[in-house]
Design an enzyme around this catalytic site. Structure first.
Site, PDB file in Angstrom:
ATOM      1  N   LYS A 189       0.827  -1.202   0.000  1.00 62.30           N
ATOM      2  CA  LYS A 189       0.000   0.000   0.000  1.00 62.30           C
ATOM      3  C   LYS A 189       0.863   1.254   0.000  1.00 62.30           C
ATOM      4  O   LYS A 189       1.998   1.235   0.442  1.00 62.30           O
ATOM      5  CB  LYS A 189      -0.891   0.025   1.232  1.00 62.30           C
ATOM      6  CG  LYS A 189      -2.003  -0.998   1.166  1.00 62.30           C
ATOM      7  CD  LYS A 189      -2.923  -0.866   2.350  1.00 62.30           C
ATOM      8  CE  LYS A 189      -4.107  -1.801   2.160  1.00 62.30           C
ATOM      9  NZ  LYS A 189      -4.964  -1.845   3.336  1.00 62.30           N
ATOM     10  N   ASP A 199       8.476  -1.062 -16.368  1.00 66.16           N
ATOM     11  CA  ASP A 199       7.036  -0.942 -16.184  1.00 66.16           C
ATOM     12  C   ASP A 199       6.577   0.490 -16.455  1.00 66.16           C
ATOM     13  O   ASP A 199       5.925   1.116 -15.630  1.00 66.16           O
ATOM     14  CB  ASP A 199       6.660  -1.387 -14.765  1.00 66.16           C
ATOM     15  CG  ASP A 199       5.198  -1.840 -14.682  1.00 66.16           C
ATOM     16  OD1 ASP A 199       4.556  -1.921 -15.762  1.00 66.16           O
ATOM     17  OD2 ASP A 199       4.719  -2.088 -13.576  1.00 66.16           O
TER      18      ASP A 199
END
Ligand SMILES: *[C@@H]1O[C@H](CO)[C@@H](O)[C@H](O)[C@H]1NC(C)=O
Ligand SMILES: *[C@@H]1O[C@H](CO)[C@@H](O)[C@H](O)[C@H]1NC(C)=O
Ligand SMILES: *[C@@H]1O[C@H](CO)[C@@H](O)[C@H](O)[C@H]1NC(C)=O
Ligand SMILES: *[C@@H]1O[C@H](CO)[C@@H](O)[C@H](O)[C@H]1NC(C)=O
Ligand SMILES: *[C@@H]1O[C@H](CO)[C@@H](O)[C@H](O)[C@H]1NC(C)=O
Length: 953
Positions: free
Chosen positions: A645, A756
């Site tokens: 998170k 990415d």
């Protein structure tokens, strides 16, 4: 027989001795004893049964009676039980800044009828304020601000005829403002009160006409940020003593009563962010007015009133979105104390000329989003003035963009400087004071609710503030060596927030008594800041380094008690043996952990954030992060993914950070983690998100990054963020992203392949500068997020280089492929794979190079500015397709891509090396004419920008 007599005699002498020696009144002692049982974190000297005689920290007595409890910033937890009401002679109760003090204020508080000062600032108290508070007939100071109180303001407060200070601000209070009606009392009866601080609540309904009267002596009336409706009462204009008036951030309507012009002592007036109508009020007579903010109201359209130029004390004039039109007269700028003028979003037109005799203190003129067509540049004018004209027709002209079109508001970086000494690097979390002495300061934030100056630039203000605080502490004989201020900033509701650190003298930390008294000087408003700072409140941090105590000693006392109780032969022996074994085990475990902890040999303090020159990453403690994320609460969670998170937090210094917290199962080995940090902390580039630090403690791996306020590119492309990206902005974002990647490939050491690249990993800052995130971080394997390939190949479907996918050969050209896909996404606003359609294929099929816009009109994102010329569009598409060539060898390098986009930027009339313009106005197509972004329903400024979503994965 004789022996027994002597024993009885001795015993009674002993009892008498006990009775004589116990000074404290038995009821008071019993009450404190019960509090002691329910509060944790109390001073260690709260022992025995005689608080007055034993001089318990925070307790003051008069004779045998307890009269004062001051325990601010002690780290107390627990609740305020009714037991406290046993202290019937109590006059002062200050439990401020104990964040873990919870629960309601007991109704029996009303029995403390000698109480003069009730100060519970910045705790976590909740529930409604009991009616019985009206029985505290002697009350002078009532400060319940910055808690979680709810319910209505008790009308009974109106019975507190001695009340001088009423502060209920920053709670959840609701309902109407109580006024008397012949039967029940109300706040209108408080004719000796000077302060009504009721801001930041949920008060609703109208402001009763009866609330104010000419009998009152109020100087500060703060009702900002509530939900009040209806007009400002005429009676407000009768309170001649008023100095600070804040009604901003409500839903007030109607016209401003004309007699406001009678309030000749008012220095700060805030009526902004309401729905006031009618003519712009005439404030000619307010000749001591320093700060005026009437922004965001719907007054009748008018030219700039002539009285603006006659307010001789004015430092700050803020009239954003108030329907002002016509030209700005240069006389406005000649007011001798003027510092800041903000007339954003009006319809001011013609030429801006600040004249030759403008104020020497003038720092900023913001006229963004007006209709200014010309600017008289006077060679003699002060170059330090920041002039902001973005969003005016003058900034629409293409060509060399002027400073005033691209400048942004300057902050006011200030930190108390070192006084003729070189700051030392301190060990064990101590901090170097302004006199370069290492110590544990007491810290907190002072909030000024209505300063009379703009809060920019001039250091004199802060130096005065620092000096007066120090003098105050020394004048009441507190062992304070120096005070340091840092990071002044305008927070919510225009409050000026400044971080304060108070350093101990003689020793490297304060004791408990010192802290409670230092806190009290601020919580009880004993300290008066220089006049220009206006009303304030302080929120202190808990203090963890009390002199003569360590965390351990608290534990050892309790073990001592256990041992004492168990004393009796073999039990004790057994305990000792067990304790020995335990200690040995602990030591072994610590040693083992050290072996496994690759950071064990780092001198973590060397990279401490307290030394600003150090740019490298620093080590954050778990406690620190736990605290600033409020125990990693959901409200601070701004994103999540396979990796874990992401939390948003504010450091005590005021800096916003994003914390990426790895979840169980996605952590790397300790050594890999360390290598990664070493790698990332060396990478610094304007177009890369910077790593600020890490945390490797308690089995956690966290990376701490700078916080990027405008979220990810995806959110802006999808319209979610409300930021409209027209063609030039898109070009700049592509350019920034390409530069960041090019840096990673060619200048980082060792080179980094991102792997990415995607729109959720491109973040946008205030200036919409693109910042590439999430590079270098090892990706977890076997992650359930279906966007990710779960073999060794890492990346995101849709952006993935097919060659890498087939061969498993990773090169920089894989990033180039992903970037090509991103370019197409930037053009169309579509995700790479949407409803089963692949963007590269779709565009290839639709494309016809012979037609206008390559025949892609249908597929482009309309907000790009269809209908205007998209300079360089075709080149951009060509470049994107070169990036997505099948074979890596046919794709350009990122450096070539940067070059190519720079050519396109030049074609579009932009200097690629120019900083991107700040939030300048967006223009719809020329035929519709000029339009404020606010006119557009979907453009949501009001709620602030969305929390940055950094996709952790
Ligand atoms: C205050 O203002 C009102 C209306 O604007 C005016 O009639 C009145 O004379 C003023 N009172 C004083 C004392 O200045
Ligand atoms: C504002 O009020 C003053 C006196 O209070 C008066 O002299 C002046 O004409 C008024 N200005 C306007 C624009 O009404
Ligand atoms: C500026 O605006 C005013 C009022 O809207 C108008 O009367 C005036 O002609 C405008 N001046 C210029 C130079 O456009
Ligand atoms: C800073 O403020 C002081 C008074 O507050 C003033 O005397 C001084 O001129 C100001 N300095 C500048 C550079 O504006
Ligand atoms: C005016 O309103 C806008 C949008 O709600 C807000 O961003 C801005 O801060 C407000 N201005 C002032 C000075 O309060």
């Amino acid at each position: 027989m004789m022996g027994l007599r002597i024993q009885v005699f001795l015993l009674s002498v002993w009892f008498q001795f006990l009775i004589i020696s116990a000074v404290t009144n038995t009821d008071d002692a019993a009450a404190l004893k019960s509090l002691k049982d329910i509060w944790k974190g109390l001073p260690p000297n709260w022992r025995g049964s005689d608080p007055c005689g034993d001089q318990w920290v925070g307790i003051e007595c008069s004779g045998s009676r307890v009269t004062t409890i001051t325990l601010s910033s002690m780290g107390l937890s627990g609740s305020l039980s009714g037991d406290i009401t046993g202290l019937s002679d109590l006059m002062t109760l200050d439990l401020s800044y104990n964040k873990d003090l919870r629960g309601p204020l007991p109704s029996s508080i009303g029995n403390l009828n000698k109480l003069t000062n009730l100060i519970l600032v910045g705790c976590s108290l909740s529930g409604s304020i009991p009616d019985s508070i009206g029985s505290l007939q002697k009350l002078v100071f009532l400060s319940l601000n910055s808690n979680g109180f709810s319910g209505k303001i008790p009308a009974s407060i109106g019975r507190l005829t001695e009340l001088y200070w009423l502060d209920l601000a920053d709670n959840q209070l609701e309902g109407t403002i109580p006024v008397s009606d012949g039967v029940s009392p109300g706040l209108d009866l408080l004719v000796r009160t000077k302060h009504f601080h009721l801001g930041k609540n949920k008060l609703s309904g109208g402001i009763p006409e009866k609330l104010f009267s000419s009998d009152m002596v109020l100087i500060h009336v703060l009702f900002d940020s509530n939900q009040l409706t209806g007009p400002l009462p005429f009676s407000l204009g009768l309170v001649k003593t008023l100095e600070v008036v804040r009604f901003d951030g409500n839903s007030l309507s109607g016209t401003v009563p004309s007699n406001l012009n009678n309030l000749t002592n008012v220095q700060e007036l805030f009526l902004s962010n309401n729905r006031l109508t009618g003519p712009m009020p005439n404030l000619t007579n307010l000749n001591t007015l320093s700060y005026l903010d009437m922004s965001n109201n719907t007054f009748d359209a008018s030219t700039i009133p002539s009285w603006f130029s006659t307010l001789q004390s004015l430092t700050t004039l803020t009239m954003e979105r108030t329907e002002l039109q016509g030209e700005v007269p240069d006389t406005v700028f000649s007011l001798s104390h003027l510092q800041t003028v903000n007339l954003k979003q009006n319809r001011l037109n013609g030429t801006l000329d600040i004249g030759t005799s403008h104020s020497s203190q003038l720092q900023s003129i913001n006229l963004q989003k007006n209709l200014i067509t010309a600017f008289t540049d006077r060679p003699g004018a002060n170059k330090d003035i920041t002039i902001l004209l973005a969003g005016n027709p003058i900034c629409l002209e293409s060509g060399d963009p002027k400073d005033y079109c691209t400048a942004s508001e300057k902050g006011s970086p200030y930190t108390t400087p070192s006084k003729n000494c070189v700051p030392t690097s301190c060990s064990s979390g101590r901090i170097s004071s302004p006199n370069c002495i290492c110590a544990y300061p007491y810290t907190g934030i002072i909030h000024f609710r209505a300063p009379s100056f703009s809060g920019v630039g001039n250091e004199t203000y802060y130096q005065n503030l620092e000096q007066t605080i120090l003098v105050k502490y020394q004048s009441v004989s507190l062992p304070v060596e120096s005070v340091s201020l840092s990071n002044p900033r305008k927070g919510q509701s225009q409050y000026l927030e400044i971080s304060l650190a108070v350093f101990p003298s003689g020793q490297d930390s304060f004791n408990r008594t010192g802290i409670s008294r230092i806190g009290f000087v601020l919580s009880n408003q004993t300290y008066k800041p220089p006049k220009e700072f206006g009303p304030f409140f302080f929120i202190g941090n808990g203090y963890l380094h009390f002199n003569g105590e360590t965390r351990k000693s608290e534990n050892s006392t309790s073990i001592g008690v256990i041992i004492g109780a168990a004393a009796g032969g073999c039990v004790l022996l057994l305990l000792l043996v067990l304790a020995g074994v335990y200690a040995y085990r602990q030591k072994r475990r610590a040693e083992k952990a050290n072996d496994q902890n690759p950071f064990a040999h780092w001198d973590l303090n060397k990279s401490s954030g307290s030394i600003p020159q150090l740019k490298g990453a620093r080590c954050f403690s778990f406690e620190e992060l736990n605290k600033c994320t409020n125990h990693f609460s959901d409200t601070n969670n701004v994103g999540s993914g396979g990796y874990g998170k992401v939390y948003r937090a504010t450091l005590p210094s005021g800096q916003l950070i994003a914390i990426k917290r790895a979840k169980q199962g996605s952590m790397q080995g300790a050594v890999e983690f360390k290598n990664e940090i070493e790698l990332l902390s060396r990478v610094h580039h304007k177009n890369l998100v910077s790593l600020l630090g890490f945390c490797f403690e308690r089995g956690e791996q966290m990376l701490i990054y700078e916080y990027i306020p405008n979220g990810c590119l995806r959110d802006s492309l999808s319209g979610k963020s409300g930021i409209r990206l027209e063609w030039l902005r898109r070009l700049k974002i592509a350019h920034g992203t390409a530069r960041g990647l090019s840096y990673l490939h060619e200048l980082a050491d060792p080179p980094i392949i991102h792997r990415d690249v995607k729109s959720t990993n491109i973040l946008l800052d205030e200036q919409l500068t693109a910042k590439v995130a999430d590079f270098g971080v090892s990706k977890p394997m076997g992650d359930s997020d279906n966007e990710h390939i779960t073999s060794q190949v890492k990346g995101t479907m849709g952006y993935m280089d097919p060659e890498y996918f087939m061969t498993n050969q990773l090169t920089e050209k894989s990033d180039v492929y992903s970037f090509g896909v991103l370019m197409l996404e930037i053009l169309t606003g579509r995700r790479p794979i949407e409803r089963g359609k692949y963007i590269v294929r779709e565009i290839k099929m639709a494309m016809d190079k012979k037609k206008d816009l390559y025949n892609l009109y249908e597929i482009l994102d309309p907000t790009i500015g269809l209908g205007t010329t998209l300079e360089g569009f075709e080149k951009f598409v060509d470049l994107a397709f070169r990036c997505v060539e099948e074979s890596g060898a046919d794709r350009p390098s990122m450096r070539e891509v940067v070059k190519e986009i720079e050519n396109i930027l030049q074609l579009a009339g932009l200097n690629p090396n120019e900083e991107s313009a700040p939030f300048s106005a967006s223009y719809d197509d020329a035929s519709k004419g000029y339009q404020h972004p606010y006119d557009n329903e979907s453009f949501d400024y009001s709620g602030g920008f969305p929390a940055s979503k950094i996709e952790a994965q």
